[in-house]
Design a protein around this motif. Sequence first.
Motif, mmCIF file in Angstrom:
data_model
loop_
_atom_site.group_PDB
_atom_site.id
_atom_site.type_symbol
_atom_site.label_atom_id
_atom_site.label_comp_id
_atom_site.label_asym_id
_atom_site.label_seq_id
_atom_site.Cartn_x
_atom_site.Cartn_y
_atom_site.Cartn_z
ATOM 1 N N VAL A 263 -28.437 -3.467 -34.644
ATOM 2 C CA VAL A 263 -27.342 -3.033 -35.514
ATOM 3 C C VAL A 263 -26.022 -3.628 -35.017
ATOM 4 O O VAL A 263 -25.228 -4.159 -35.796
ATOM 5 C CB VAL A 263 -27.263 -1.496 -35.577
ATOM 6 N N PHE A 264 -25.793 -3.552 -33.712
ATOM 7 C CA PHE A 264 -24.547 -4.086 -33.168
ATOM 8 C C PHE A 264 -24.457 -5.593 -33.370
ATOM 9 O O PHE A 264 -23.393 -6.116 -33.701
ATOM 10 C CB PHE A 264 -24.400 -3.750 -31.680
ATOM 11 N N ASP A 265 -25.578 -6.304 -33.185
ATOM 12 C CA ASP A 265 -25.580 -7.751 -33.393
ATOM 13 C C ASP A 265 -25.190 -8.089 -34.826
ATOM 14 O O ASP A 265 -24.405 -9.017 -35.069
ATOM 15 C CB ASP A 265 -26.949 -8.355 -33.067
ATOM 16 N N LYS A 266 -25.729 -7.327 -35.783
ATOM 17 C CA LYS A 266 -25.376 -7.562 -37.187
ATOM 18 C C LYS A 266 -23.899 -7.260 -37.421
ATOM 19 O O LYS A 266 -23.188 -8.020 -38.079
ATOM 20 C CB LYS A 266 -26.237 -6.695 -38.113
ATOM 21 N N TYR A 267 -23.434 -6.149 -36.861
ATOM 22 C CA TYR A 267 -22.026 -5.755 -37.011
ATOM 23 C C TYR A 267 -21.104 -6.829 -36.442
ATOM 24 O O TYR A 267 -20.096 -7.177 -37.042
ATOM 25 C CB TYR A 267 -21.796 -4.409 -36.307
ATOM 26 N N SER A 268 -21.449 -7.358 -35.279
ATOM 27 C CA SER A 268 -20.577 -8.338 -34.623
ATOM 28 C C SER A 268 -20.468 -9.647 -35.408
ATOM 29 O O SER A 268 -19.523 -10.406 -35.214
ATOM 30 C CB SER A 268 -21.051 -8.613 -33.195
ATOM 31 N N LYS A 269 -21.415 -9.893 -36.322
ATOM 32 C CA LYS A 269 -21.371 -11.110 -37.137
ATOM 33 C C LYS A 269 -20.502 -10.941 -38.384
ATOM 34 O O LYS A 269 -20.219 -11.915 -39.079
ATOM 35 C CB LYS A 269 -22.790 -11.526 -37.536
ATOM 36 N N LEU A 270 -20.110 -9.708 -38.676
ATOM 37 C CA LEU A 270 -19.295 -9.460 -39.864
ATOM 38 C C LEU A 270 -17.856 -9.923 -39.648
ATOM 39 O O LEU A 270 -17.347 -9.888 -38.528
ATOM 40 C CB LEU A 270 -19.282 -7.958 -40.188
ATOM 41 N N ASP A 271 -17.204 -10.289 -40.742
ATOM 42 C CA ASP A 271 -15.779 -10.603 -40.628
ATOM 43 C C ASP A 271 -15.004 -9.285 -40.532
ATOM 44 O O ASP A 271 -15.561 -8.204 -40.718
ATOM 45 C CB ASP A 271 -15.303 -11.477 -41.798
ATOM 46 N N GLU A 272 -13.735 -9.376 -40.257
ATOM 47 C CA GLU A 272 -12.908 -8.180 -39.994
ATOM 48 C C GLU A 272 -12.895 -7.215 -41.184
ATOM 49 O O GLU A 272 -12.982 -5.997 -41.009
ATOM 50 C CB GLU A 272 -11.481 -8.607 -39.642
ATOM 51 N N ALA A 273 -12.817 -7.736 -42.404
ATOM 52 C CA ALA A 273 -12.765 -6.870 -43.592
ATOM 53 C C ALA A 273 -14.053 -6.059 -43.730
ATOM 54 O O ALA A 273 -14.014 -4.848 -44.000
ATOM 55 C CB ALA A 273 -12.531 -7.711 -44.846
ATOM 56 N N LYS A 274 -15.187 -6.697 -43.512
ATOM 57 C CA LYS A 274 -16.465 -5.991 -43.630
ATOM 58 C C LYS A 274 -16.653 -4.992 -42.492
ATOM 59 O O LYS A 274 -17.238 -3.932 -42.678
ATOM 60 C CB LYS A 274 -17.621 -6.981 -43.702
ATOM 61 N N ARG A 275 -16.144 -5.339 -41.319
ATOM 62 C CA ARG A 275 -16.224 -4.388 -40.197
ATOM 63 C C ARG A 275 -15.452 -3.107 -40.523
ATOM 64 O O ARG A 275 -15.910 -2.013 -40.227
ATOM 65 C CB ARG A 275 -15.648 -5.000 -38.926
ATOM 66 N N LYS A 276 -14.298 -3.266 -41.153
ATOM 67 C CA LYS A 276 -13.490 -2.087 -41.520
ATOM 68 C C LYS A 276 -14.237 -1.213 -42.524
ATOM 69 O O LYS A 276 -14.169 0.007 -42.459
ATOM 70 C CB LYS A 276 -12.127 -2.520 -42.068
ATOM 71 N N ILE A 277 -14.961 -1.841 -43.447
ATOM 72 C CA ILE A 277 -15.751 -1.088 -44.430
ATOM 73 C C ILE A 277 -16.839 -0.289 -43.709
ATOM 74 O O ILE A 277 -17.037 0.906 -43.972
ATOM 75 C CB ILE A 277 -16.364 -2.029 -45.494
ATOM 76 N N VAL A 278 -17.543 -0.946 -42.794
ATOM 77 C CA VAL A 278 -18.608 -0.272 -42.036
ATOM 78 C C VAL A 278 -18.020 0.883 -41.229
ATOM 79 O O VAL A 278 -18.561 1.996 -41.211
ATOM 80 C CB VAL A 278 -19.355 -1.270 -41.123
ATOM 81 N N GLU A 279 -16.902 0.652 -40.575
ATOM 82 C CA GLU A 279 -16.263 1.701 -39.777
ATOM 83 C C GLU A 279 -15.827 2.873 -40.649
ATOM 84 O O GLU A 279 -15.971 4.034 -40.260
ATOM 85 C CB GLU A 279 -15.085 1.119 -39.005
ATOM 86 N N ALA A 280 -15.316 2.564 -41.841
ATOM 87 C CA ALA A 280 -14.901 3.628 -42.760
ATOM 88 C C ALA A 280 -16.108 4.460 -43.201
ATOM 89 O O ALA A 280 -16.033 5.689 -43.286
ATOM 90 C CB ALA A 280 -14.180 3.040 -43.972
ATOM 91 N N LEU A 281 -17.235 3.800 -43.474
ATOM 92 C CA LEU A 281 -18.456 4.520 -43.846
ATOM 93 C C LEU A 281 -18.908 5.439 -42.710
ATOM 94 O O LEU A 281 -19.268 6.599 -42.935
ATOM 95 C CB LEU A 281 -19.577 3.548 -44.205
ATOM 96 N N ILE A 282 -18.892 4.906 -41.515
ATOM 97 C CA ILE A 282 -19.303 5.716 -40.357
ATOM 98 C C ILE A 282 -18.353 6.894 -40.184
ATOM 99 O O ILE A 282 -18.791 8.034 -39.993
ATOM 100 C CB ILE A 282 -19.361 4.844 -39.080
ATOM 101 N N ASP A 283 -17.042 6.633 -40.265
ATOM 102 C CA ASP A 283 -16.058 7.716 -40.123
ATOM 103 C C ASP A 283 -16.251 8.779 -41.196
ATOM 104 O O ASP A 283 -16.203 9.973 -40.908
ATOM 105 C CB ASP A 283 -14.634 7.158 -40.199
ATOM 106 N N SER A 284 -16.498 8.346 -42.441
ATOM 107 C CA SER A 284 -16.667 9.327 -43.517
ATOM 108 C C SER A 284 -17.929 10.145 -43.302
ATOM 109 O O SER A 284 -17.956 11.337 -43.588
ATOM 110 C CB SER A 284 -16.693 8.647 -44.888
ATOM 111 N N TYR A 285 -18.967 9.547 -42.769
ATOM 112 C CA TYR A 285 -20.199 10.282 -42.480
ATOM 113 C C TYR A 285 -19.921 11.375 -41.464
ATOM 114 O O TYR A 285 -20.321 12.522 -41.641
ATOM 115 C CB TYR A 285 -21.293 9.340 -41.968
ATOM 116 N N PHE A 286 -19.228 11.029 -40.394
ATOM 117 C CA PHE A 286 -18.960 12.021 -39.362
ATOM 118 C C PHE A 286 -17.974 13.078 -39.843
ATOM 119 O O PHE A 286 -18.094 14.242 -39.480
ATOM 120 C CB PHE A 286 -18.479 11.348 -38.072
#
Length: 126
Positions: free
Chosen positions: A94-117
Amino acid sequence: MDDFKNSEEKMAQRIQECRKKLDLTQEELGEKLGLQKSAIAKYEKGRVTNIKRETIHLMSKLFNVNPTWLMGFDVPIKTEDKDEVKTAARDKKVFDKYSKLDEAKRKIVEALIDSYFDENVEDEED
């Protein structure tokens, strides 16, 4: 008897491998164990087969390995350990996939994780 001979060879290899992973010289390892550099060299060459239990115990703690494994025997992995290894491997993927994302997509993933928590915290408060 061959199994025992193999374990002696494995122990020599494993001591050297672990020492190198910690980036220690034979002299540095010897200092940590209260031994001479020459003793460590003999251990790594397999010339000493009757290493004191206390020394094996100290090495296994220093190397963070099972003493039985260090002695050259293959130790079966407990079920809990297998689960931890699987989880770590999954997390790495999962981290390897995340690290390949550009900054905009990383922010989307982080927002999804934050909203889940955030949702789970609200559910727990109810």
